[in-house]
Design a protein around this motif. Sequence first.
Motif, PDB file in Angstrom:
ATOM      1  N   TRP A 168       7.596  -4.019   1.707  1.00 54.28           N
ATOM      2  CA  TRP A 168       7.356  -2.683   1.149  1.00 54.28           C
ATOM      3  C   TRP A 168       8.468  -1.765   1.621  1.00 54.28           C
ATOM      4  N   ARG A 169       8.869  -0.832   0.754  1.00 55.04           N
ATOM      5  CA  ARG A 169       9.973   0.049   1.115  1.00 55.04           C
ATOM      6  C   ARG A 169       9.471   1.331   1.793  1.00 55.04           C
ATOM      7  N   GLY A 170       8.290   1.782   1.389  1.00 57.56           N
ATOM      8  CA  GLY A 170       7.779   3.037   1.937  1.00 57.56           C
ATOM      9  C   GLY A 170       7.628   2.948   3.449  1.00 57.56           C
ATOM     10  N   GLY A 171       8.204   3.901   4.155  1.00 61.60           N
ATOM     11  CA  GLY A 171       8.117   3.895   5.607  1.00 61.60           C
ATOM     12  C   GLY A 171       9.387   3.451   6.299  1.00 61.60           C
TER      13      GLY A 171
ATOM     14  N   ARG B 182      -2.751  -6.764  -0.324  1.00 58.32           N
ATOM     15  CA  ARG B 182      -2.262  -7.560  -1.442  1.00 58.32           C
ATOM     16  C   ARG B 182      -1.749  -8.919  -0.941  1.00 58.32           C
TER      17      ARG B 182
ATOM     18  N   CYS C 178      -0.696   2.972  10.117  1.00 55.18           N
ATOM     19  CA  CYS C 178      -0.204   2.540   8.805  1.00 55.18           C
ATOM     20  C   CYS C 178      -0.204   3.708   7.831  1.00 55.18           C
ATOM     21  N   GLU C 179      -0.219   3.397   6.562  1.00 58.86           N
ATOM     22  CA  GLU C 179      -0.030   4.403   5.517  1.00 58.86           C
ATOM     23  C   GLU C 179      -0.520   3.763   4.224  1.00 58.86           C
ATOM     24  N   GLU C 180      -0.804   4.580   3.221  1.00 54.24           N
ATOM     25  CA  GLU C 180      -1.438   4.041   2.007  1.00 54.24           C
ATOM     26  C   GLU C 180      -0.678   2.886   1.376  1.00 54.24           C
ATOM     27  N   GLY C 181       0.614   3.078   1.170  1.00 56.05           N
ATOM     28  CA  GLY C 181       1.395   2.017   0.520  1.00 56.05           C
ATOM     29  C   GLY C 181       1.469   0.775   1.390  1.00 56.05           C
TER      30      GLY C 181
ATOM     31  N   TYR D  58      -5.160   4.925   6.993  1.00 56.30           N
ATOM     32  CA  TYR D  58      -3.991   5.741   6.648  1.00 56.30           C
ATOM     33  C   TYR D  58      -4.294   7.221   6.806  1.00 56.30           C
TER      34      TYR D  58
ATOM     35  N   THR E  41      -1.990  -1.016   1.424  1.00 56.34           N
ATOM     36  CA  THR E  41      -2.177  -1.702   0.144  1.00 56.34           C
ATOM     37  C   THR E  41      -1.363  -2.990   0.103  1.00 56.34           C
TER      38      THR E  41
END
Lengths: 276, 300
Positions: free
Chosen positions: B127-130, B116, B106-109, B78, B112
Motif C-alpha cells: 500500500w502506498r498510503g502512509g 484484503r 494503523c490507518e484506514e487504507g 484507525y 483495509t
Amino acid sequence: MANDNAAEGQSGPFDPTTASRQEIMATFLANDLEDGEILQIGAAMPVGEVAVRLAHFSHGPNMELIFIGARMNAAHLDVLPTPEFGWDRRTVRWAESYSDTGHRFDRVKDWHRRVFFVGGVQVDPYGNTNLIGVGDDHRRLRFRGPGSVGTSTLATLVGRYHIVLNSHTARTFVPRCDFVSAYGWGQGGADARTKLGLPGGGPKYCVTPLGVMDFAPDTKRMRLRSRHPGVSVEEIQANTGFDLDVGREVPTTPLPTPAQLEIIRTRADRRGALRH
Amino acid sequence: MNTGAHVSSATRHENIVEEADAATWVSDGMILAIGDPAPMAMIRQIIRRGVKELTVVGSGLALDLLIAAGCVRRTMAYYVGGGSGGAVAPSFRRAAEQGEIEVWECEEGILTTGLRAAAQGLPFLPWRGGVGTSLPEVNPDLKVIVDPIKGQTLIAVPAIEPDVAILHAAVSDAYGNVQHCGGPGWLDLFLQRAADRTIVQVEKIISNEEIRANPWATTIARADAVVRAPYGAHPFYSRGYYVQDRAFTRLYVEAASAAASSEDRSLLDHFLARYVYEPQTHGDYLEAVGVKQLIALYEY
C-alpha cells in the motif's frame, strides 16, 4: 437605530464585518475550491463542511461532495442537510451513491481531482501533521490522539489538501511533530514528495482561527500568507512554536462578500456551527 | 454412493445461534473484529463472559466499551474518536496513555489492505498510503519495501486475520444469507472476508424466499452464525431501523470520562452493571433501556 438601518441599507443583514473567524476560514477555503473538483469531507470538520457547501452553492455546480461515504451533488437544493455522520441514513438519502470505506480505495485514479482537509494535534513547519499523539514513547504517550483515520492515505494521493485547525497555539505548531500521520512536505524542499514517489500534491494552505499560512515554493517551509481581521502578526508568531516566514506586509484575510455570507447563513450553515 | 433414503433425510443446516452460544466462539487472546454499525448485543454478551486479552479490530465507542470492561490487550484501529463527547474516546485514551493496552498503529487504507491480504490468502499486500509517515516506525509489523517491478517505495501490510468477526446487519435468512439496508457496514465486508468465522446479528430473520426475491441485495453469503438482535446496535444506529441514541452515548462518555480522569470508577461501574452485567440477555438489556427511549429513535 438610524445608523443601524443605514448600515443595513448598504450591505443588508449579511454585513461582512459581522463574519466570525470560522466563517472567514470557510470562505477562504471555498474560494480555493474549483468547479468540477471532488471534495472529501471527514467527520468533525465544521469549517471544511461549510467551505465545500459554500463553494458548491456559489460557483461549483459540478462539484462532487463526499461526506465520509455518501457522494452527492446538491446544487439543485436550497439547503444541503448538515450530516452528523456521512453514513447516517439521513445524510445518505441526499446521495447519488454510497461507498463503504474499503471499496473507496479500489479506485484512486481520479484522486488527483480530490481535495480534502486534514486536522491534527500537531503541525510542523513543513506541513506534516500528527493525529497519533504527543510524547516521546509511543507506548506511553502523554496525550493519546484519536488515530490517523484515513489521512495517511488521502494525504499521499489527493491532488491537494488543506490543513485546518481549530486552534492556533505553540503547543499545536511545533518545530517537529512527535509523530507524523499525514506526510506533508517532509523535511522540506520542492522534491520532498516526488523523491518518495508520492503522487499527491501535498498541503497547500494551513488555515487557523488566527490566519492563513502557505508553503514557500522552493523550501516548502510554512510562511504567513494573511492574518484575519483584528489579529496581529505578533500574535500569530507568539502562538507559533517555530519561526514563521513573514513578508514585509501581511495582508488581512479577505472577508466574505455579502452574497457569500448570505449563502453561509441561510444555506451552508443554517445551524450556525461557525458562529458559536 | 448415497442411497435415496440418505438424501431424503438430509436437511439443510440452519445457522441461527442463540447469542450466549455465539459468544462462546470468542475466547481469551483471540483477534476479534467488530463491524460498524456496532454489534452491541454480541459485544455486551462477550463482556459478560469475561473474555480477556483480546486484540480488537474496531473503532469508536464500541471498542472503548470493550476496553472499559477490561477485555482488550491490543487495538487495531484507525480511529477511536469520542463521538460527540470529545476528540478521543476516554477509556482508549487512558488505557493507551497508561500502557495498559498496546496500540497497533494503523490507518484506514492500511487496515483495509491487511484485511484484503488475509482474505486472499496472501502474507501481505503493498500500500502506498502512509509512505513517509511515522506509521512504520511505531508499528514494526509495517515494512517499508522497494517494489520489485518499478522500484517504488511502498508499505508491506501483513495479513490481518481475525479469529472471529462480529457484524450487525438488517436481515438474514436462517442460512446466513445477509442483506444490509442502505449499503453494507463501514468495513464489514472486508472483516468478513478476512475472518475465520463470522457472526452476524440482525434486526430480523426473514424467509429464504424473501432473500431469493432479490439475490442481488445479498451482501454476505453464508455467515457462519446468525443471531437475532432487534435494536441490537443500540445505542448506535442501524440503517433503516433507528438512529443513534445520543443521550445514551453521552451517558457512557460521561461515565467513562470520569473514570479516566480520576480514580473514581463508580459512575462507570454503575453504567456497566446496569446495562452490561445485570441484563442476562439482549431482551433484558432492551427492557433496561426502556421502550419509550427505543421507539423515540425510530424516526428520521
